[in-house]
Scaffold this motif. Structure first.
Motif, PDB file in Angstrom:
ATOM      1  N   UNK A  28      23.999   8.675  22.727  1.00 14.12           N
ATOM      2  CA  UNK A  28      24.186   9.662  23.775  1.00 14.12           C
ATOM      3  C   UNK A  28      25.015   8.993  24.854  1.00 14.12           C
ATOM      4  N   UNK A  29      25.956   9.690  25.438  1.00 14.12           N
ATOM      5  CA  UNK A  29      26.799   9.077  26.436  1.00 14.12           C
ATOM      6  C   UNK A  29      28.006   8.414  25.791  1.00 14.12           C
ATOM      7  N   UNK A  30      28.466   7.279  26.363  1.00 15.10           N
ATOM      8  CA  UNK A  30      29.700   6.646  25.871  1.00 15.10           C
ATOM      9  C   UNK A  30      29.553   6.110  24.457  1.00 15.10           C
ATOM     10  N   UNK A  31      30.663   6.047  23.756  1.00 17.57           N
ATOM     11  CA  UNK A  31      30.680   5.495  22.399  1.00 17.57           C
ATOM     12  C   UNK A  31      30.938   3.994  22.396  1.00 17.57           C
ATOM     13  N   UNK A  32      31.392   3.460  23.496  1.00 18.45           N
ATOM     14  CA  UNK A  32      31.659   2.033  23.592  1.00 18.45           C
ATOM     15  C   UNK A  32      31.045   1.450  24.846  1.00 18.45           C
ATOM     16  N   UNK A  33      30.372   0.290  24.709  1.00 20.84           N
ATOM     17  CA  UNK A  33      29.724  -0.375  25.837  1.00 20.84           C
ATOM     18  C   UNK A  33      30.284  -1.790  25.952  1.00 20.84           C
ATOM     19  N   UNK A  34      30.502  -2.250  27.200  1.00 25.02           N
ATOM     20  CA  UNK A  34      30.988  -3.604  27.421  1.00 25.02           C
ATOM     21  C   UNK A  34      30.316  -4.190  28.668  1.00 25.02           C
ATOM     22  N   UNK A  35      29.932  -5.446  28.582  1.00 21.21           N
ATOM     23  CA  UNK A  35      29.318  -6.149  29.712  1.00 21.21           C
ATOM     24  C   UNK A  35      29.712  -7.606  29.682  1.00 21.21           C
ATOM     25  N   UNK A  36      29.032  -8.416  30.477  1.00 24.94           N
ATOM     26  CA  UNK A  36      29.323  -9.843  30.528  1.00 24.94           C
ATOM     27  C   UNK A  36      28.048 -10.638  30.259  1.00 24.94           C
ATOM     28  N   UNK A  37      28.153 -11.595  29.324  1.00 23.79           N
ATOM     29  CA  UNK A  37      27.043 -12.481  28.989  1.00 23.79           C
ATOM     30  C   UNK A  37      27.366 -13.870  29.511  1.00 23.79           C
ATOM     31  N   UNK A  38      26.387 -14.538  30.127  1.00 20.96           N
ATOM     32  CA  UNK A  38      26.612 -15.856  30.722  1.00 20.96           C
ATOM     33  C   UNK A  38      25.487 -16.812  30.361  1.00 20.96           C
ATOM     34  N   UNK A  39      25.858 -18.009  29.920  1.00 24.62           N
ATOM     35  CA  UNK A  39      24.911 -19.107  29.740  1.00 24.62           C
ATOM     36  C   UNK A  39      24.917 -19.913  31.034  1.00 24.62           C
ATOM     37  N   UNK A  79      19.595 -20.662  28.327  1.00 23.39           N
ATOM     38  CA  UNK A  79      19.248 -19.403  28.990  1.00 23.39           C
ATOM     39  C   UNK A  79      20.502 -18.562  29.182  1.00 23.39           C
ATOM     40  N   UNK A  80      20.379 -17.271  28.878  1.00 21.52           N
ATOM     41  CA  UNK A  80      21.493 -16.331  29.008  1.00 21.52           C
ATOM     42  C   UNK A  80      21.090 -15.210  29.962  1.00 21.52           C
ATOM     43  N   UNK A  81      21.978 -14.872  30.888  1.00 24.07           N
ATOM     44  CA  UNK A  81      21.671 -13.878  31.916  1.00 24.07           C
ATOM     45  C   UNK A  81      21.730 -12.453  31.356  1.00 24.07           C
ATOM     46  N   UNK A  82      21.218 -11.531  32.140  1.00 28.58           N
ATOM     47  CA  UNK A  82      21.187 -10.118  31.754  1.00 28.58           C
ATOM     48  C   UNK A  82      22.599  -9.540  31.636  1.00 28.58           C
ATOM     49  N   UNK A  83      22.785  -8.678  30.615  1.00 29.78           N
ATOM     50  CA  UNK A  83      24.046  -7.964  30.426  1.00 29.78           C
ATOM     51  C   UNK A  83      23.885  -6.542  30.970  1.00 29.78           C
ATOM     52  N   UNK A  84      24.714  -6.168  31.909  1.00 34.29           N
ATOM     53  CA  UNK A  84      24.734  -4.796  32.435  1.00 34.29           C
ATOM     54  C   UNK A  84      25.962  -4.095  31.857  1.00 34.29           C
ATOM     55  N   UNK A  85      25.731  -3.145  30.946  1.00 36.56           N
ATOM     56  CA  UNK A  85      26.836  -2.516  30.220  1.00 36.56           C
ATOM     57  C   UNK A  85      27.561  -1.470  31.057  1.00 36.56           C
ATOM     58  N   UNK A  86      28.880  -1.456  30.885  1.00 42.07           N
ATOM     59  CA  UNK A  86      29.740  -0.415  31.451  1.00 42.07           C
ATOM     60  C   UNK A  86      30.270   0.454  30.319  1.00 42.07           C
ATOM     61  N   UNK A  87      30.708   1.667  30.670  1.00 34.17           N
ATOM     62  CA  UNK A  87      31.416   2.516  29.719  1.00 34.17           C
ATOM     63  C   UNK A  87      32.760   1.853  29.432  1.00 34.17           C
ATOM     64  N   UNK A  88      32.991   1.487  28.153  1.00 31.05           N
ATOM     65  CA  UNK A  88      34.201   0.746  27.795  1.00 31.05           C
ATOM     66  C   UNK A  88      35.471   1.526  28.114  1.00 31.05           C
ATOM     67  N   UNK A  89      35.389   2.848  28.072  1.00 32.68           N
ATOM     68  CA  UNK A  89      36.584   3.663  28.313  1.00 32.68           C
ATOM     69  C   UNK A  89      36.813   3.905  29.798  1.00 32.68           C
ATOM     70  N   UNK A  90      35.744   4.147  30.551  1.00 31.00           N
ATOM     71  CA  UNK A  90      35.883   4.543  31.952  1.00 31.00           C
ATOM     72  C   UNK A  90      35.616   3.400  32.938  1.00 31.00           C
ATOM     73  N   UNK A  91      34.907   2.349  32.497  1.00 29.07           N
ATOM     74  CA  UNK A  91      34.564   1.256  33.398  1.00 29.07           C
ATOM     75  C   UNK A  91      33.457   1.588  34.370  1.00 29.07           C
ATOM     76  N   UNK A  92      32.718   2.660  34.128  1.00 22.42           N
ATOM     77  CA  UNK A  92      31.629   3.071  35.016  1.00 22.42           C
ATOM     78  C   UNK A  92      30.293   2.566  34.480  1.00 22.42           C
TER      79      UNK A  92
END
Length: 271
Positions: free
Chosen positions: A123-134, A164-177
């Motif tokens: 439901x919602x966007x078809x693509x998700x993108x975030x940042x993962x950090x060690x 340890x890896x930090x939390x990933x907060x996903x954005x809409x890959x197409x819109x960046x929201x």
């Protein structure tokens, strides 16, 4: 009487001189110089330095029940700098061999994009993108080495590591929201293997320059990806949106200064 005394004195002097002439000449020898102890690698040490790391994560994503595959397989990674401190103890044996135990910690900024697709399944966007950090890791293990030159140690090491890896907060890959979808922070354990060299800095006794490569495998792990409360585009807030299964690897190259507390040992004088 006087003549008898003079005759006896002359005879005694002649006999003593003849006896002394028969004795060998006295020889003199120099005491040998003190022998300094050979520098020993046995003892405690501390270290500190910096380096660079590469991170790789192979992952796939399914729905919350694990029955529908959203993303069959995706390869994400990151890179960045790190700082490192450590301590340990070494023991030299059989001439040029050295064994030791150690522990170290890293504070890092190794990060990169983390994403997945779910065409027609989300439901919602078809693509998700975030940042993962060690952001930190630690390791404990052992090593075995060989003293190739009096001030040069080559070694291999291995043991256990946790990152340890930090939390990933996903954005809409197409819109960046913002989507409200998160992959929570996580700690992962695994093994590491590596190797390197230590070289004595002759101008400062006890100080060494160490260079090391290390490979760490943090294994497979499955984590829930959650829709946060009030999320709109990923589903009902507080529910499990999907399951992320990933296998994580990391490679680092570091350079450090090492101080050995008893380098060289006491001077042994032998004569």
């Amino acid at each position: 009487m006087k003549k008898l005394m003079l005759a006896l004195t002359a005879a005694a002097a002649f006999t003593g001189s003849a006896f002394a002439a028969d004795l060998p000449a006295r020889t003199y020898s120099k005491a040998p110089a003190p022998i300094a102890a050979v520098a020993s690698w046995t003892g405690f040490w501390i270290s500190g330095g910096f380096g660079y790391g590469l991170m790789d994560m192979d992952h796939s994503v399914t729905n919350s029940l694990g029955s529908t595959i959203f993303d069959i397989g995706h390869d994400n990674g990151g890179r960045g700098w790190l700082g490192k401190v450590g301590a340990g103890f070494d023991y030299q044996f059989m001439g040029n061999f050295v064994i030791g135990a150690f522990a170290d910690g890293q504070f890092s900024d190794i990060k990169g994009n983390y994403s997945f697709n779910c065409p027609g399944g989300c439901s919602g966007p078809f693509g998700f993108v975030g940042q993962l950090k060690n952001d930190w890791s630690w390791a404990a293990g052992g090593r075995i080495g060989y003293v190739a030159l009096p001030g040069l140690l080559t070694y291999v090491n291995g043991g256990y590591s946790q990152a340890h890896f930090t939390q990933v907060n996903y954005l809409d890959a197409a819109l960046g929201t913002a989507t409200g979808l998160v992959l929570g922070s996580q700690s992962r354990g695994g093994y590491f293997l590596g190797g390197g060299t230590e070289y004595a800095i002759s101008q400062i006794p006890g100080l060494f320059w160490k260079s090391e490569y290390r490979f760490a495998d943090y294994g497979n792990k499955t984590n829930s990806q959650l829709c946060t409360v009030g999320a709109v585009s990923c589903g009902t807030g507080g529910t499990i949106h999907s399951l992320d299964r990933s296998h994580t690897y990391e490679q680092t190259a570091t350079t450090e200064l090492v101080y050995r507390f008893n380098w060289g040992g006491p001077v042994v004088a032998k004569y």
